[in-house]
Design a protein around this motif. Structure first.
Motif, PDB file in Angstrom:
ATOM      1  N   MET A   1       0.850  -1.189   0.000  1.00  0.00           N
ATOM      2  CA  MET A   1       0.000   0.000   0.000  1.00  0.00           C
ATOM      3  C   MET A   1       0.888   1.242   0.000  1.00  0.00           C
ATOM      4  SD  MET A   1      -3.171   0.734   2.352  1.00  0.00           S
ATOM      5  CE  MET A   1      -4.210   2.082   2.032  1.00  0.00           C
ATOM      6  N   LEU A   2       0.534   2.202  -0.804  1.00  0.00           N
ATOM      7  CA  LEU A   2       1.306   3.431  -0.910  1.00  0.00           C
ATOM      8  C   LEU A   2       1.019   4.352   0.273  1.00  0.00           C
ATOM      9  CD1 LEU A   2       0.775   4.189  -4.699  1.00  0.00           C
ATOM     10  CD2 LEU A   2       2.840   3.319  -3.609  1.00  0.00           C
ATOM     11  N   PRO A   3       2.048   5.029   0.773  1.00  0.00           N
ATOM     12  CA  PRO A   3       1.802   5.983   1.862  1.00  0.00           C
ATOM     13  C   PRO A   3       1.032   7.195   1.352  1.00  0.00           C
ATOM     14  CG  PRO A   3       4.078   6.130   1.133  1.00  0.00           C
ATOM     15  CD  PRO A   3       3.448   4.971   0.398  1.00  0.00           C
ATOM     16  N   ILE A   4       0.326   7.841   2.246  1.00  0.00           N
ATOM     17  CA  ILE A   4      -0.383   9.070   1.908  1.00  0.00           C
ATOM     18  C   ILE A   4       0.662  10.151   1.653  1.00  0.00           C
ATOM     19  CG2 ILE A   4      -1.903  10.869   2.829  1.00  0.00           C
ATOM     20  CD1 ILE A   4      -3.258   8.632   4.479  1.00  0.00           C
ATOM     21  N   ILE A   5       0.423  10.959   0.631  1.00  0.00           N
ATOM     22  CA  ILE A   5       1.315  12.085   0.394  1.00  0.00           C
ATOM     23  C   ILE A   5       0.525  13.381   0.508  1.00  0.00           C
ATOM     24  CG2 ILE A   5       2.936  10.767  -1.010  1.00  0.00           C
ATOM     25  CD1 ILE A   5       1.755  12.114  -3.483  1.00  0.00           C
ATOM     26  N   THR A   6       1.212  14.433   0.912  1.00  0.00           N
ATOM     27  CA  THR A   6       0.591  15.738   1.108  1.00  0.00           C
ATOM     28  C   THR A   6       1.327  16.761   0.265  1.00  0.00           C
ATOM     29  OG1 THR A   6       0.065  15.082   3.391  1.00  0.00           O
ATOM     30  CG2 THR A   6      -0.116  17.424   2.845  1.00  0.00           C
TER      31      THR A   6
ATOM     32  N   SER B   1       1.184  20.986  -1.155  1.00  0.00           N
ATOM     33  CA  SER B   1       0.553  22.296  -0.965  1.00  0.00           C
ATOM     34  C   SER B   1      -0.137  22.722  -2.263  1.00  0.00           C
ATOM     35  CB  SER B   1       1.583  23.351  -0.547  1.00  0.00           C
ATOM     36  OG  SER B   1       2.316  23.809  -1.653  1.00  0.00           O
ATOM     37  N   THR B   2      -1.117  23.589  -2.125  1.00  0.00           N
ATOM     38  CA  THR B   2      -1.815  24.111  -3.301  1.00  0.00           C
ATOM     39  C   THR B   2      -0.842  24.853  -4.221  1.00  0.00           C
ATOM     40  OG1 THR B   2      -2.425  26.078  -2.011  1.00  0.00           O
ATOM     41  CG2 THR B   2      -4.066  24.310  -2.167  1.00  0.00           C
ATOM     42  N   VAL B   3       0.115  25.551  -3.655  1.00  0.00           N
ATOM     43  CA  VAL B   3       1.096  26.298  -4.450  1.00  0.00           C
ATOM     44  C   VAL B   3       1.980  25.330  -5.235  1.00  0.00           C
ATOM     45  CG1 VAL B   3       3.088  27.851  -4.343  1.00  0.00           C
ATOM     46  CG2 VAL B   3       1.070  28.305  -2.926  1.00  0.00           C
ATOM     47  N   ASP B   4       2.515  24.299  -4.556  1.00  0.00           N
ATOM     48  CA  ASP B   4       3.353  23.316  -5.255  1.00  0.00           C
ATOM     49  C   ASP B   4       2.553  22.598  -6.340  1.00  0.00           C
ATOM     50  OD1 ASP B   4       5.538  23.969  -3.672  1.00  0.00           O
ATOM     51  OD2 ASP B   4       5.448  22.141  -2.459  1.00  0.00           O
ATOM     52  N   LEU B   5       1.314  22.234  -6.040  1.00  0.00           N
ATOM     53  CA  LEU B   5       0.484  21.539  -7.027  1.00  0.00           C
ATOM     54  C   LEU B   5       0.270  22.400  -8.267  1.00  0.00           C
ATOM     55  CD1 LEU B   5      -1.234  19.081  -7.828  1.00  0.00           C
ATOM     56  CD2 LEU B   5      -3.157  20.191  -6.675  1.00  0.00           C
ATOM     57  N   ASP B   6      -0.072  23.653  -8.076  1.00  0.00           N
ATOM     58  CA  ASP B   6      -0.294  24.542  -9.221  1.00  0.00           C
ATOM     59  C   ASP B   6       0.966  24.680 -10.072  1.00  0.00           C
ATOM     60  OD1 ASP B   6      -2.900  24.930  -8.407  1.00  0.00           O
ATOM     61  OD2 ASP B   6      -2.545  26.918  -7.533  1.00  0.00           O
ATOM     62  N   ARG B   7       2.108  24.868  -9.427  1.00  0.00           N
ATOM     63  CA  ARG B   7       3.357  25.048 -10.173  1.00  0.00           C
ATOM     64  C   ARG B   7       3.787  23.770 -10.884  1.00  0.00           C
ATOM     65  NH1 ARG B   7       6.333  28.969  -5.791  1.00  0.00           N
ATOM     66  NH2 ARG B   7       5.085  30.789  -6.340  1.00  0.00           N
ATOM     67  N   ILE B   8       3.604  22.646 -10.247  1.00  0.00           N
ATOM     68  CA  ILE B   8       3.984  21.381 -10.880  1.00  0.00           C
ATOM     69  C   ILE B   8       3.037  21.054 -12.026  1.00  0.00           C
ATOM     70  CG2 ILE B   8       4.241  18.891 -10.532  1.00  0.00           C
ATOM     71  CD1 ILE B   8       5.232  19.586  -7.670  1.00  0.00           C
TER      72      ILE B   8
ATOM     73  N   ASP C   1       0.798  10.764 -11.649  1.00  0.00           N
ATOM     74  CA  ASP C   1       0.181   9.702 -10.852  1.00  0.00           C
ATOM     75  C   ASP C   1       0.317   9.985  -9.358  1.00  0.00           C
ATOM     76  OD1 ASP C   1      -0.558   8.369 -13.143  1.00  0.00           O
ATOM     77  OD2 ASP C   1       1.047   6.858 -13.013  1.00  0.00           O
ATOM     78  N   GLU C   2       1.492  10.482  -8.946  1.00  0.00           N
ATOM     79  CA  GLU C   2       1.691  10.826  -7.541  1.00  0.00           C
ATOM     80  C   GLU C   2       0.755  11.962  -7.128  1.00  0.00           C
ATOM     81  OE1 GLU C   2       4.036   9.437  -4.993  1.00  0.00           O
ATOM     82  OE2 GLU C   2       3.473   7.941  -6.487  1.00  0.00           O
ATOM     83  N   LEU C   3       0.671  12.985  -7.959  1.00  0.00           N
ATOM     84  CA  LEU C   3      -0.174  14.133  -7.637  1.00  0.00           C
ATOM     85  C   LEU C   3      -1.646  13.754  -7.545  1.00  0.00           C
ATOM     86  CD1 LEU C   3       1.446  16.859  -9.922  1.00  0.00           C
ATOM     87  CD2 LEU C   3       1.805  16.500  -7.468  1.00  0.00           C
ATOM     88  N   ALA C   4      -2.078  12.809  -8.370  1.00  0.00           N
ATOM     89  CA  ALA C   4      -3.484  12.402  -8.394  1.00  0.00           C
ATOM     90  C   ALA C   4      -3.932  11.778  -7.077  1.00  0.00           C
ATOM     91  CB  ALA C   4      -3.725  11.430  -9.548  1.00  0.00           C
ATOM     92  N   ARG C   5      -3.002  11.223  -6.335  1.00  0.00           N
ATOM     93  CA  ARG C   5      -3.387  10.580  -5.075  1.00  0.00           C
ATOM     94  C   ARG C   5      -3.048  11.421  -3.845  1.00  0.00           C
ATOM     95  NH1 ARG C   5       0.243   7.815  -2.212  1.00  0.00           N
ATOM     96  NH2 ARG C   5       2.392   7.816  -2.910  1.00  0.00           N
ATOM     97  N   ALA C   6      -2.633  12.665  -4.065  1.00  0.00           N
ATOM     98  CA  ALA C   6      -2.177  13.525  -2.970  1.00  0.00           C
ATOM     99  C   ALA C   6      -3.324  14.166  -2.202  1.00  0.00           C
ATOM    100  CB  ALA C   6      -1.265  14.617  -3.526  1.00  0.00           C
ATOM    101  N   ASP C   7      -3.069  14.372  -0.924  1.00  0.00           N
ATOM    102  CA  ASP C   7      -3.915  15.198  -0.073  1.00  0.00           C
ATOM    103  C   ASP C   7      -3.388  16.621  -0.254  1.00  0.00           C
ATOM    104  OD1 ASP C   7      -5.616  16.147   1.915  1.00  0.00           O
ATOM    105  OD2 ASP C   7      -4.287  15.539   3.544  1.00  0.00           O
ATOM    106  N   VAL C   8      -4.216  17.537  -0.731  1.00  0.00           N
ATOM    107  CA  VAL C   8      -3.778  18.896  -1.049  1.00  0.00           C
ATOM    108  C   VAL C   8      -4.229  19.851   0.057  1.00  0.00           C
ATOM    109  CG1 VAL C   8      -3.858  20.733  -2.777  1.00  0.00           C
ATOM    110  CG2 VAL C   8      -3.958  18.335  -3.507  1.00  0.00           C
ATOM    111  N   VAL C   9      -3.260  20.629   0.578  1.00  0.00           N
ATOM    112  CA  VAL C   9      -3.536  21.563   1.673  1.00  0.00           C
ATOM    113  C   VAL C   9      -2.937  22.933   1.354  1.00  0.00           C
ATOM    114  CG1 VAL C   9      -3.549  19.704   3.396  1.00  0.00           C
ATOM    115  CG2 VAL C   9      -1.438  20.990   2.986  1.00  0.00           C
TER     116      VAL C   9
ATOM    117  N   LEU D   1       8.538  13.637  -3.053  1.00  0.00           N
ATOM    118  CA  LEU D   1       7.534  14.690  -2.903  1.00  0.00           C
ATOM    119  C   LEU D   1       6.318  14.209  -2.124  1.00  0.00           C
ATOM    120  CD1 LEU D   1       6.650  17.583  -3.658  1.00  0.00           C
ATOM    121  CD2 LEU D   1       5.557  16.588  -5.673  1.00  0.00           C
ATOM    122  N   GLY D   2       6.001  14.925  -1.058  1.00  0.00           N
ATOM    123  CA  GLY D   2       4.788  14.658  -0.289  1.00  0.00           C
ATOM    124  C   GLY D   2       4.911  13.623   0.807  1.00  0.00           C
ATOM    125  N   LEU D   3       6.043  12.914   0.865  1.00  0.00           N
ATOM    126  CA  LEU D   3       6.237  11.938   1.935  1.00  0.00           C
ATOM    127  C   LEU D   3       6.603  12.640   3.229  1.00  0.00           C
ATOM    128  CD1 LEU D   3       8.286   9.092   0.191  1.00  0.00           C
ATOM    129  CD2 LEU D   3       5.827   9.138   0.675  1.00  0.00           C
TER     130      LEU D   3
END
Length: 135
Positions: free
Chosen positions: A1-6, A8-15, A35-43, A98-100
């Motif tokens: 099982m993959l760990p949850i990744i987190t 930020s809204t700023v990093d997500l927009d720029r990436i 694929d990593e971004l699609a499963r991220a918790d965005v804060v 990223l996000g770990l």
């Protein structure tokens, strides 16, 4: 099982902007990171947990089967290669980091096809924890 990744809204927009502009020759790197971004918790950046790897974080990590640890700063591709202490978010290990959070472990595919595990030992510097939100 993959760990949850987190992320930020700023990093997500720029990436997301970065991924949209990548040439088709970089499709494998783009797809892996997407694929990593699609499963991220965005804060929001100010809500980022302090022990999570974000863009421009400096992280100490180890790879499976290796005794030594590496200390690298996760950067955008244009910032990579400005020293041995950076790793691009488009590299396989960069997108894995990223996000770990500290203590998390994930497997990623090395460019030669081997599957390796990476474990976050410590987030030495995180911009959000330091109040640098990159807005």
């Amino acid at each position: 099982m993959l760990p949850i990744i987190t992320i930020s809204t700023v990093d997500l927009d720029r990436i997301d902007l970065l991924l949209d502009r990548l040439p088709s020759a970089q499709a494998p790197a783009r797809d892996a990171l997407a694929d990593e971004l699609a499963r991220a918790d965005v804060v929001a950046p100010w809500d980022m947990p302090p022990r999570v790897v974000t863009m421009r974080s400096t992280v100490r990590f180890r790879l499976d089967g290796k005794e030594s640890e590496w200390c690298k700063t996760l950067v955008y591709p244009k910032e990579a290669g400005q020293g041995d202490d950076t790793v691009s978010v488009l590299s396989p290990v960069g997108s894995a980091l990223l996000g770990l959070a500290e203590g998390d472990r994930i497997e990623w595919t090395h460019p030669d096809g081997r599957t390796l595990g990476v474990e976050i030992v410590e987030v030495l510097y995180q911009p959000e924890r330091a109040g640098h939100y990159h807005l």
